[in-house]
Every structure is written in structure tokens, then in C-alpha cells.
Design an enzyme around this catalytic site. Structure first.
Site, short mmCIF file in Angstrom:
data_model
loop_
_atom_site.label_atom_id
_atom_site.label_comp_id
_atom_site.label_asym_id
_atom_site.label_seq_id
_atom_site.Cartn_x
_atom_site.Cartn_y
_atom_site.Cartn_z
N CYS A 115 -16.54 -2.89 -19.48
CA CYS A 115 -17.12 -3.55 -20.66
C CYS A 115 -17.04 -2.67 -21.90
CB CYS A 115 -18.56 -3.95 -20.38
SG CYS A 115 -19.63 -2.56 -19.91
N HIS B 246 -24.51 -2.49 -19.74
CA HIS B 246 -23.41 -3.34 -20.19
C HIS B 246 -23.18 -3.11 -21.69
CE1 HIS B 246 -20.60 -6.60 -19.92
NE2 HIS B 246 -21.28 -7.42 -20.69
N ASN C 167 -19.23 -11.76 -25.48
CA ASN C 167 -19.20 -11.07 -24.20
C ASN C 167 -17.76 -10.96 -23.71
OD1 ASN C 167 -20.14 -9.76 -21.92
ND2 ASN C 167 -21.51 -11.39 -21.29
#
Length: 438
Positions: free
Chosen positions: A70, A362, A383
Site C-alpha cells: 500500500c 495501511h 484506496n
């Protein structure tokens, strides 16, 4: 001496539970539907509207799939938005596989350094065990991605596309982790015996083997490629024989990673202090992992200012807390666990960090914010979980969730106070590998 649970206590607990008939109703509903469904608060959807007073012209979302990349995706999203706006081309993406490859090589090199430097410690020491536990893993920080980009450049996705092992990294991570741990035992013995020449020879051999493993699993990165795209006006562009560094310097040469500062909000640590995490540095001689710890208001103000100036914001958070992947809702009232169980489960942000109840897990990208006369209502979040999550891949986050579960934002120095800039450029207090920010 420990407390011994008695039968009388158990009977009292049961009586307390059964004296309220409502408990049986709640228990049946929870056992049939599960804790998360029973605690779900559907009123949140009427409060998170997906309309934003400031919103960037977003593009398609990326998908990290079953990987811990991520931090790379969020960093490359910042760069691709920059590229897309500058050259009027939407949905142009950069290869995460390319930087992922080099991270494995560079991180192995750093791992060997750490193992050699701690050879005088016991194998089960807290520090050595942390290095061994992290061997082969994917997770990272903004400046880890920045270090890779600065040293190796970037390439378009088509120049080094995803494959099974980049989309599903567990198998390769296990194999690489086992190799690194085995190498660690050899390097420790050579270091303890002061066999410097043998030590360096072993390191080179081991790094060559890591390269071989990574090339097999990920593929060798391209040395040159042709940049080819059609912009939003349908105009064709071709620039041939570019190296990754040439591409970076020619097309995104105005991106200055030295100008970015990671603001963190960790109330279990002293504010107005610059912290370092040498444990997470991944490229020797490049950017270090640093955080300037400040109250939450500064993270909000800086992030809003950067969005209003047209640039997305990298931020780290604990996405597993009070979130729904399907709807893309991030709200502190999304799951009513207190009401469901009839107990108080709330903790302060500082206590969550101190106890490990929450942590930075994250990284995503802020691409919009909704304000009402200076009051922040909600944020638009890009995202990297593909289009099937949230609203075509975009999440909506309440400001209460931002305050409680966001730990870092990456912003330009111009959004900091003069005092904060001085702190960000000053001495660093390094944190141990077991710190709550690690």
C-alpha cells in the site's frame, strides 16, 4: 499469586447476565448474524454523503491485491496524479512491480547490515528477533518508496506489469524470509569471529542469490523502455529509449522528495519532536524514515491546504478499525460495540497505541475534503483495493475517524510553521524496533 476463579463467582456472573431479559434477545441476534453485522450502524450512510467542497480530478483506482504494498501504491498514486494533470492524460499508471523488485534487493542489503551490526547481541534479543521477524515482509513507509523512486526511477505499468507473485506476495515472502534468516546465522558467526573478508564475500553471494530469487518471482526490471500514450485530447505521444531515471527526471523532475515532511500524531509520544525509525530504512545512504510528531490539528490543516492547492495527500491509518470494505465507509460510529455488549470499550488514541489496540496498518491517498465554514465534515479517500470496494474504489471518511485512526500525513514544508520546519530539519530521536510507531 493469581486469582482463582470460583464457582460462586461464575454463578454470580450468570445471574447478572440473565437478570436483564434484553441480553437474551441481543445474544440471539448476535449469534445468528455475527458480531460485526449485529453491531453495524446503518445510519452512518445518511451522514457520509460522498459530496466534497474540495475534490481533485481523480482517475481510476489501482489494486494491490493480496500484498502489503500500500505504501508504494499510495506514493505512486501521488506521482501519477501529478503526471496526469501535467500532461493531460488520465488513468496513466506507474509500475508497482518495478519498485517492489528493487525494494527486495535494497531491503535485503539493509537486513544484512542490521544482522552484522547486532552480531554481539544474543539471537533472542528483542532487537535481533524483530529483524528476523520482519525478514521478507512487504510493509513500508512513504520515505521508503521515495528512496526507491529517487535511486531507481519509475516506469509505466506496461513496462513491468503485475504478475501472480506481485499480486499475491505471501509465497515469495515466505521463501525470501527463510533465506534471509538462514543467511543471518552465517553472517552472525563470521562477524563474531571477525572474519571481515569472508563476511563481505558471503554478503555479496547472498545478495546475488536474493537478486536471483526476486528475478524469478517478480521478473527483471527493464533498463530502458518507450514511453507511449495518447492524451485526453487524443494526441499521440512517443518518447523512445528512456531509462527509468531519465523518465523520472524528464517528466517529473519538479517532484522534490526533500520538500516533503511526514507529520505524525502519536499522543503516546512527546509532541514537537522528530522521531526516526532506523529499523524501517530500506535504502542505505538515502531517505531515512522520520516523523514530526504534532497535535492532530496540524495534520488536518496541512492536509486541507495541500488538497486546496491541487495535490493529493499520502496518509497512513488503521484501516481495519471501524471500517466497511464493501461500502467504503470509515466512521467511528460504524460499529456500535458498546451498545451491543453493554460495556465501555472506548480508549483514547494514546492508550490504543500504548496497548497495541490500534496501529498504523495501511496507506491511502486523500483526494478530497468537505468543509462547512471551516469545519471538516468528511474526506474523500483513494484506496488501492480495486474498483469493487467502496464507490468504484473510493472511500469516504468522517473527520472523527481521521482524528482517531490516522497517524501520518505527508505534506510539503510550506504548510508547516517555521518552528516545525526547523524541527523537521533538525536532530532526530531514533525509536527502538518495538516502538508503537514501528
Amino acid at each position: 499469586m493469581g486469582h482463582k476463579l470460583t464457582q460462586q463467582e461464575v454463578e454470580k456472573f450468570s445471574a447478572n447476565f440473565n437478570e436483564n431479559p434484553q441480553n437474551q434477545v441481543v445474544a440471539r441476534a448476535t449469534q445468528k448474524n455475527g458480531v460485526m453485522n449485529a453491531a453495524y450502524n446503518d445510519r452512518v450512510q445518511s451522514e457520509l454523503t460522498r459530496v466534497f467542497s474540495t475534490e481533485l480530478d481523480t482517475q481510476n483506482v489501482t489494486n494491490q491485491r493480496q500484498s502489503g504494498r500500500c505504501w508504494e501504491f499510495a506514493t505512486l498514486n501521488i506521482l501519477r496524479h501529478n503526471f496526469g494533470e501535467k500532461y493531460h492524460v488520465k488513468n496513466f499508471t506507474f509500475s508497482q512491480s518495478y519498485n517492489f523488485f528493487w525494494d527486495k534487493i535494497e531491503r535485503a542489503n539493509i537486513f544484512y547490515d542490521n544482522i552484522i551490526n547486532t552480531a554481539d547481541q544474543e539471537l533472542d534479543s528483542r532487537e535481533v528477533k524483530a529483524y528476523l521477524a520482519d525478514a521478507g515482509e512487504d510493509g513500508g513507509q512513504f520515505h521508503m518508496a521515495a528512496a526507491l523512486v529517487a535511486k531507481y526511477g519509475i516506469v509505466p505499468t506496461y513496462a513491468m506489469p503485475e504478475n501472480f507473485n506481485t499480486n499475491n506476495t505471501a509465497g515469495f515472502a515466505k521463501a525470501l524470509g527463510d533465506k534471509l534468516r538462514k543467511d543471518a546465522l552465517v553472517l552472525r558467526k563470521l562477524a563474531q569471529a571477525n572474519k571481515t573478508e569472508d563476511l563481505e564475500q558471503a554478503r555479496e553471494e547472498f545478495l546475488s542469490e536474493v537478486y536471483q530469487m526476486t528475478a524469478i518471482a517478480v521478473g527483471e526490471p527493464p533498463k530502458k523502455f518507450d514511453l507511449e500514450y495518447r492524451d485526453d485530447d487524443k494526441k499521440y505521444h512517443l518518447d523512445k529509449d528512456l531509462t527509468p531515471i531519465e523518465f523520472l527526471n524528464k517528466y517529473l523532475g519538479d517532484v522534490d522528495f526533500d520538500d516533503y515532511v511526514v507529520l505524525t500524531n502519536a499522543p503516546d509520544h512527546e509532541y514537537n519532536k522528530l522521531y526516526g525509525l532506523p529499523f524501517e530504512d530500506n535504502v542505505a545512504g538515502s531517505y531515512r524514515i522520520k516523523f514530526l510528531n504534532v497535535p492532530m490539528d496540524y495534520l488536518e490543516t496541512a492536509a486541507v491546504s495541500q488538497l486546496k492547492d491541487g495535490e493529493a495527500v499520502w496518509f497512513s491509518n488503521d484501516v481495519g478499525e471501524q471500517s466497511d470494505r464493501k461500502t467504503g465507509y470509515l466512521d467511528t460510529n460504524l460499529y456500535q460495540f458498546n451498545d451491543l455488549f453493554g460495556v465501555d470499550l472506548k480508549m483514547s488514541k494514546a492508550d490504543q497505541l500504548r496497548t497495541g489496540s490500534a496501529a498504523s496498518t495501511h496507506a491511502m491517498t486523500l483526494v478530497g475534503v468537505d468543509e462547512d465554514h471551516g469545519h471538516i465534515r468528511q474526506w474523500k479517500v483513494e484506496n488501492s483495493w480495486g474498483e469493487k470496494n467502496g464507490d468504484k474504489g473510493f472511500f469516504v471518511m468522517s473527520n472523527d475517524w481521521f482524528k482517531q485512526y490516522t497517524y501520518e500525513v505527508v505534506v510539503h514544508k510550506k504548510y508547516l510553521t517555521a518552528e516545525q520546519v526547523a524541527l523537521a530539519e533538525g536532530p532526530t530521536y531514533d525509536l527502538p524496533v518495538w516502538d508503537s510507531l514501528a
